[in-house]
Design a protein around this motif. Sequence first.
Motif, PDB file in Angstrom:
ATOM      1  N   ASP A   1      40.703  32.161  38.282  1.00  0.00           N
ATOM      2  CA  ASP A   1      39.359  32.242  38.873  1.00  0.00           C
ATOM      3  C   ASP A   1      39.368  32.219  40.404  1.00  0.00           C
ATOM      4  O   ASP A   1      38.784  33.078  41.038  1.00  0.00           O
ATOM      5  CB  ASP A   1      38.421  31.142  38.371  1.00  0.00           C
ATOM      6  CG  ASP A   1      38.174  31.235  36.876  1.00  0.00           C
ATOM      7  OD1 ASP A   1      38.103  32.364  36.364  1.00  0.00           O
ATOM      8  OD2 ASP A   1      38.055  30.179  36.230  1.00  0.00           O
ATOM      9  N   TYR A   2      39.965  31.209  40.984  1.00  0.00           N
ATOM     10  CA  TYR A   2      40.010  31.080  42.445  1.00  0.00           C
ATOM     11  C   TYR A   2      41.189  30.189  42.816  1.00  0.00           C
ATOM     12  O   TYR A   2      41.745  29.496  41.951  1.00  0.00           O
ATOM     13  CB  TYR A   2      38.708  30.461  42.993  1.00  0.00           C
ATOM     14  CG  TYR A   2      38.450  29.070  42.464  1.00  0.00           C
ATOM     15  CD1 TYR A   2      38.986  27.945  43.101  1.00  0.00           C
ATOM     16  CD2 TYR A   2      37.697  28.871  41.307  1.00  0.00           C
ATOM     17  CE1 TYR A   2      38.773  26.673  42.596  1.00  0.00           C
ATOM     18  CE2 TYR A   2      37.483  27.601  40.802  1.00  0.00           C
ATOM     19  CZ  TYR A   2      38.028  26.510  41.451  1.00  0.00           C
ATOM     20  OH  TYR A   2      37.832  25.249  40.947  1.00  0.00           O
TER      21      TYR A   2
ATOM     22  N   LYS B   1      50.710  38.334  40.624  1.00  0.00           N
ATOM     23  CA  LYS B   1      49.384  38.499  40.034  1.00  0.00           C
ATOM     24  C   LYS B   1      49.543  39.020  38.608  1.00  0.00           C
ATOM     25  O   LYS B   1      50.261  39.992  38.372  1.00  0.00           O
ATOM     26  CB  LYS B   1      48.611  39.508  40.884  1.00  0.00           C
ATOM     27  CG  LYS B   1      47.151  39.620  40.573  1.00  0.00           C
ATOM     28  CD  LYS B   1      46.469  40.732  41.365  1.00  0.00           C
ATOM     29  CE  LYS B   1      46.527  40.535  42.852  1.00  0.00           C
ATOM     30  NZ  LYS B   1      45.688  41.526  43.568  1.00  0.00           N
TER      31      LYS B   1
ATOM     32  N   ASP C   1      39.157  34.342  45.987  1.00  0.00           N
ATOM     33  CA  ASP C   1      38.555  34.704  44.704  1.00  0.00           C
ATOM     34  C   ASP C   1      39.562  35.576  43.951  1.00  0.00           C
ATOM     35  O   ASP C   1      39.932  36.645  44.429  1.00  0.00           O
ATOM     36  CB  ASP C   1      37.252  35.467  44.945  1.00  0.00           C
ATOM     37  CG  ASP C   1      36.558  35.881  43.660  1.00  0.00           C
ATOM     38  OD1 ASP C   1      37.045  35.537  42.559  1.00  0.00           O
ATOM     39  OD2 ASP C   1      35.524  36.562  43.755  1.00  0.00           O
TER      40      ASP C   1
ATOM     41  N   LYS D   1      39.092  36.936  40.991  1.00  0.00           N
ATOM     42  CA  LYS D   1      38.371  37.827  40.085  1.00  0.00           C
ATOM     43  C   LYS D   1      38.834  37.556  38.652  1.00  0.00           C
ATOM     44  O   LYS D   1      38.807  36.434  38.210  1.00  0.00           O
ATOM     45  CB  LYS D   1      38.530  39.271  40.510  1.00  0.00           C
ATOM     46  CG  LYS D   1      38.011  39.505  41.927  1.00  0.00           C
ATOM     47  CD  LYS D   1      38.088  40.930  42.324  1.00  0.00           C
ATOM     48  CE  LYS D   1      37.633  41.250  43.715  1.00  0.00           C
ATOM     49  NZ  LYS D   1      37.420  40.256  44.683  1.00  0.00           N
ATOM     50  N   ASN D   2      39.281  38.552  37.915  1.00  0.00           N
ATOM     51  CA  ASN D   2      39.723  38.347  36.529  1.00  0.00           C
ATOM     52  C   ASN D   2      41.226  38.132  36.402  1.00  0.00           C
ATOM     53  O   ASN D   2      41.751  38.052  35.293  1.00  0.00           O
ATOM     54  CB  ASN D   2      39.328  39.542  35.660  1.00  0.00           C
ATOM     55  CG  ASN D   2      37.834  39.620  35.462  1.00  0.00           C
ATOM     56  OD1 ASN D   2      37.174  38.598  35.379  1.00  0.00           O
ATOM     57  ND2 ASN D   2      37.312  40.830  35.411  1.00  0.00           N
ATOM     58  N   ASP D   3      41.915  38.087  37.523  1.00  0.00           N
ATOM     59  CA  ASP D   3      43.366  37.961  37.496  1.00  0.00           C
ATOM     60  C   ASP D   3      43.793  36.495  37.485  1.00  0.00           C
ATOM     61  O   ASP D   3      43.026  35.601  37.815  1.00  0.00           O
ATOM     62  CB  ASP D   3      43.988  38.659  38.709  1.00  0.00           C
ATOM     63  CG  ASP D   3      43.622  40.131  38.789  1.00  0.00           C
ATOM     64  OD1 ASP D   3      43.377  40.741  37.735  1.00  0.00           O
ATOM     65  OD2 ASP D   3      43.582  40.663  39.914  1.00  0.00           O
TER      66      ASP D   3
END
Length: 121
Positions: A90-91, A110, A41, A43-45
């Motif tokens: 997202d993933y 990232k 996951d 997240k927002n990255d």
Amino acid sequence: MNTSELIHTIAKDRVSGMRTIDSYQLKPTVIRVTSADVSIDLKNDMWILNTRALSATITELELASSDNIFTATPEEYDFMDEFRYQVFTDYIDIKTTVENFQPYRLEFVKIIPHRNPQSGD
């Protein structure tokens, strides 16, 4: 263009046009793939694939996210230039095709977006 410039260009392209994002941070990330099917996951990255070479023990690697599917064999990956720097959002679902699985590493950069504090006004 060197690798650092290329990664910054990719990151700027990805965050440009996002109304609430005014800057970003880049952070190297190494993951150890410990099974043939792994999900991460983000997240927002957003993550940029930055691995120099794929493990010679694998037959094929597939990375999939909400906006990208990337597949390569180690031999194909060795001949890729800028195309190997794929972005995932997202993933990431990692599928490794291999006869006898052995853990290996993947390197990413990232992209951590930073919101503009005035965007809520």
